[in-house]
Design a protein around this motif. Sequence first.
Motif, mmCIF file in Angstrom:
data_model
loop_
_atom_site.group_PDB
_atom_site.id
_atom_site.type_symbol
_atom_site.label_atom_id
_atom_site.label_comp_id
_atom_site.label_asym_id
_atom_site.label_seq_id
_atom_site.Cartn_x
_atom_site.Cartn_y
_atom_site.Cartn_z
ATOM 1 N N GLU A 142 0.740 -0.966 0.378
ATOM 2 C CA GLU A 142 0.324 -0.234 -0.032
ATOM 3 C C GLU A 142 1.088 1.432 0.308
ATOM 4 O O GLU A 142 1.463 1.354 1.735
ATOM 5 C CB GLU A 142 -1.162 -0.242 1.136
ATOM 6 C CG GLU A 142 -2.286 0.936 0.773
ATOM 7 C CD GLU A 142 -3.093 0.790 2.316
ATOM 8 O OE1 GLU A 142 -3.888 2.153 2.689
ATOM 9 O OE2 GLU A 142 -3.115 -0.371 3.390
ATOM 10 N N GLY A 143 0.513 2.022 -0.486
ATOM 11 C CA GLY A 143 1.480 3.551 -1.285
ATOM 12 C C GLY A 143 3.439 3.052 -1.781
ATOM 13 O O GLY A 143 4.023 4.338 -1.468
ATOM 14 N N GLY A 144 2.981 1.648 -2.344
ATOM 15 C CA GLY A 144 4.500 1.783 -2.954
ATOM 16 C C GLY A 144 5.426 0.764 -3.133
ATOM 17 O O GLY A 144 4.337 -0.670 -2.975
ATOM 18 N N THR A 145 6.805 0.310 -2.793
ATOM 19 C CA THR A 145 6.489 -1.328 -3.146
ATOM 20 C C THR A 145 7.706 -1.277 -1.690
ATOM 21 O O THR A 145 8.492 -0.343 -1.134
ATOM 22 C CB THR A 145 7.249 -1.591 -4.617
ATOM 23 O OG1 THR A 145 8.529 -0.483 -4.475
ATOM 24 C CG2 THR A 145 6.418 -1.000 -5.462
ATOM 25 N N VAL A 146 8.228 -2.763 -2.078
ATOM 26 C CA VAL A 146 9.241 -3.476 -1.155
ATOM 27 C C VAL A 146 10.079 -4.347 -1.344
ATOM 28 O O VAL A 146 9.546 -4.450 -2.627
ATOM 29 C CB VAL A 146 8.618 -3.236 0.265
ATOM 30 C CG1 VAL A 146 10.173 -4.793 1.510
ATOM 31 C CG2 VAL A 146 7.791 -2.916 0.973
ATOM 32 N N CYS A 147 11.561 -4.005 -1.702
ATOM 33 C CA CYS A 147 12.756 -4.886 -2.580
ATOM 34 C C CYS A 147 13.006 -5.880 -1.114
ATOM 35 O O CYS A 147 13.931 -5.359 0.095
ATOM 36 C CB CYS A 147 13.917 -3.810 -2.903
ATOM 37 S SG CYS A 147 14.895 -4.560 -3.860
ATOM 38 N N HIS A 148 12.303 -6.658 -1.282
ATOM 39 C CA HIS A 148 12.235 -8.125 -0.512
ATOM 40 C C HIS A 148 13.985 -8.597 -0.745
ATOM 41 O O HIS A 148 13.993 -8.525 -3.058
ATOM 42 C CB HIS A 148 11.339 -9.186 -0.024
ATOM 43 C CG HIS A 148 10.625 -8.737 0.252
ATOM 44 N ND1 HIS A 148 10.576 -9.195 2.237
ATOM 45 C CD2 HIS A 148 9.687 -8.217 -0.090
ATOM 46 C CE1 HIS A 148 8.932 -7.998 2.876
ATOM 47 N NE2 HIS A 148 8.523 -7.885 1.878
ATOM 48 N N THR A 149 14.741 -9.992 -0.195
ATOM 49 C CA THR A 149 16.144 -10.268 -0.092
ATOM 50 C C THR A 149 15.580 -12.068 -0.604
ATOM 51 O O THR A 149 14.203 -11.906 0.081
ATOM 52 C CB THR A 149 16.555 -10.499 1.082
ATOM 53 O OG1 THR A 149 17.233 -9.247 0.899
ATOM 54 C CG2 THR A 149 18.033 -11.444 1.095
ATOM 55 N N VAL A 150 15.773 -12.319 -1.403
ATOM 56 C CA VAL A 150 14.592 -13.867 -1.521
ATOM 57 C C VAL A 150 16.589 -14.904 -1.559
ATOM 58 O O VAL A 150 17.210 -14.509 -2.359
ATOM 59 C CB VAL A 150 14.624 -13.996 -3.010
ATOM 60 C CG1 VAL A 150 14.164 -15.542 -3.373
ATOM 61 C CG2 VAL A 150 13.592 -12.950 -3.286
ATOM 62 N N CYS A 151 16.442 -15.987 -0.598
ATOM 63 C CA CYS A 151 17.591 -16.922 -0.296
ATOM 64 C C CYS A 151 17.303 -18.245 -1.515
ATOM 65 O O CYS A 151 17.021 -18.678 -1.371
ATOM 66 C CB CYS A 151 17.863 -16.847 1.236
ATOM 67 S SG CYS A 151 19.115 -17.860 1.237
ATOM 68 N N GLU A 152 18.798 -17.411 -2.039
ATOM 69 C CA GLU A 152 18.247 -18.973 -3.927
ATOM 70 C C GLU A 152 19.756 -19.664 -3.621
ATOM 71 O O GLU A 152 19.576 -20.757 -3.694
ATOM 72 C CB GLU A 152 18.775 -18.216 -4.491
ATOM 73 C CG GLU A 152 17.711 -17.476 -5.081
ATOM 74 C CD GLU A 152 16.548 -17.912 -5.656
ATOM 75 O OE1 GLU A 152 16.205 -19.183 -6.045
ATOM 76 O OE2 GLU A 152 14.750 -18.064 -5.474
ATOM 77 N N ASP A 153 20.836 -18.995 -2.676
ATOM 78 C CA ASP A 153 22.236 -19.914 -2.490
ATOM 79 C C ASP A 153 22.724 -20.003 -1.314
ATOM 80 O O ASP A 153 22.417 -19.444 -0.171
ATOM 81 C CB ASP A 153 22.632 -20.043 -3.504
ATOM 82 C CG ASP A 153 22.919 -19.083 -3.966
ATOM 83 O OD1 ASP A 153 22.988 -17.318 -2.801
ATOM 84 O OD2 ASP A 153 22.981 -18.025 -4.743
ATOM 85 N N ALA A 154 23.369 -20.597 -0.927
ATOM 86 C CA ALA A 154 24.923 -20.638 0.007
ATOM 87 C C ALA A 154 25.374 -19.237 0.502
ATOM 88 O O ALA A 154 25.000 -19.091 1.498
ATOM 89 C CB ALA A 154 25.593 -22.063 0.597
ATOM 90 N N PRO A 155 25.964 -18.999 -0.320
ATOM 91 C CA PRO A 155 25.755 -18.361 0.027
ATOM 92 C C PRO A 155 25.592 -16.795 0.237
ATOM 93 O O PRO A 155 26.016 -15.634 0.827
ATOM 94 C CB PRO A 155 27.363 -17.559 -1.397
ATOM 95 C CG PRO A 155 27.300 -18.214 -2.496
ATOM 96 C CD PRO A 155 25.991 -19.019 -2.299
ATOM 97 N N THR A 156 24.209 -16.831 0.388
ATOM 98 C CA THR A 156 23.015 -15.990 0.477
ATOM 99 C C THR A 156 22.781 -15.865 2.264
ATOM 100 O O THR A 156 22.867 -15.252 2.656
ATOM 101 C CB THR A 156 21.599 -15.655 -0.250
ATOM 102 O OG1 THR A 156 22.334 -15.589 -1.872
ATOM 103 C CG2 THR A 156 20.787 -14.733 -0.270
ATOM 104 N N LEU A 157 22.763 -17.441 2.189
ATOM 105 C CA LEU A 157 22.134 -17.584 3.534
ATOM 106 C C LEU A 157 23.844 -16.581 4.557
ATOM 107 O O LEU A 157 23.682 -16.394 5.171
ATOM 108 C CB LEU A 157 22.331 -18.789 3.027
ATOM 109 C CG LEU A 157 21.601 -19.771 4.797
ATOM 110 C CD1 LEU A 157 20.227 -18.738 5.011
ATOM 111 C CD2 LEU A 157 21.061 -21.006 4.793
ATOM 112 N N LEU A 158 25.327 -17.279 4.405
ATOM 113 C CA LEU A 158 25.835 -16.959 4.797
ATOM 114 C C LEU A 158 26.178 -15.633 5.303
ATOM 115 O O LEU A 158 26.733 -15.511 5.550
ATOM 116 C CB LEU A 158 27.631 -17.649 4.254
ATOM 117 C CG LEU A 158 27.856 -19.100 4.945
ATOM 118 C CD1 LEU A 158 29.025 -19.644 3.793
ATOM 119 C CD2 LEU A 158 27.773 -18.803 6.559
#
Length: 309
Positions: free
Chosen positions: A95-111
Amino acid sequence: MSDDDVRTVRAGRRTVRVHRTGKVLFPAEGDAKEYTKGDLADYYRSAAPLMLPHLRGRPLMLERHPDGLGGPRFMQKNTPESYPEWITRVEVTKEGGTVCHTVCEDAPTLLYLADQAAVTLHRWLSRVGSLERPDRMVFDLDPAGDDFEAVREAASLLGDLLGELNLPSGLMTTGSRGLHVVVPLNGHHDFDEVRAFARDVADTLAGAHPDRLTTAARKKERGDRLYLDIGRNAYAQTAVAPLTVRVRPGAPVATPIAWSQLDDPALHARRWTIADAVAQARSDPWDGVMGRGRALGPARRRLDALRAA
C-alpha cells in the motif's frame, strides 16, 4: 576490527567474509550453551542444502540481532543497497509503494545473511512469479503459556481433521513455544480463498473442543485455551522458515518432524538447536510431503459436508 575476527568461508562458487565471529549472540544461561556468530554461520552453512528448498523464490523478512539475545531487534524487509549485487531481490507492491525483499537462492546468500546477524528468517508462503497465490498453508498452534501438552493434543486433533480432508501436512517445532502444521498447496488459490479455508478448519476444530481450543484473536478472550492462529495465511505475511534459528537461549531451531514423533515424551517446541537440528532434518521427517501440493476444492467439499453433518 582485527583480521583474526574475520573468517572467509567458501560456499559454492563464492567466498563470504563473516565478521566478528567471536561475538556471543547466545550467552550461556542455565542449561543452555553459549553460541557465537561464528557458530551461527557454521550452522547455516551446514543446514543450507536442507534449508534452501524451503527458501528459494520466497521474499524474506529478516530478523536481525547484531548484539544477540537481549540486544536490539531489527525487522528488515527492504534489502539495503550495500548488499552484494549477486544476492537476489524482488520488488513487491505494498500500500503506497513497493518493498525490495531479499530472496535466498543459494548458500552464499544464507551465509551473508548470517554475517548480517539475520538470526531468524521469516518467509512468504508464496513464491516470486505467483505472489498472490500461496503454495503453503500454515496453522500456528500457540499455547496460552509454555504448555506443550496442549500443543501436542491440538496438533493431533488438527492432523486427524486434515487427514479426513485428504490433505497431507508436515509438522514443525517453532523453536519458541508451539508447533506449525504446514499444508502444501498447488498454488492455484489466492490468499483470500486459502485464509477462508484455514479459518473454517480452525473454527470447526475449536467448535468441537471449545474448552481447549479457540480462534479468538484477542488474548483476553482466549483464557487458558490454545489459539489456532491462521493469520500467516495472507499476502505479505510471513512464517518462520524451516530450519531457521530462533532468538532464545540455547539457539533453538524451527525443525521439521515426522507425525510419529508427536508422541515422543521428549518432544517440545525447543527440542532441537543449532547443535543437532541438521541431523534431525537429514532423517527426512516430511518424507517428500511438501512436493505434492493439493488443490483445496475437494477438501472444501469434504469440510462443508463435515460442518453440515
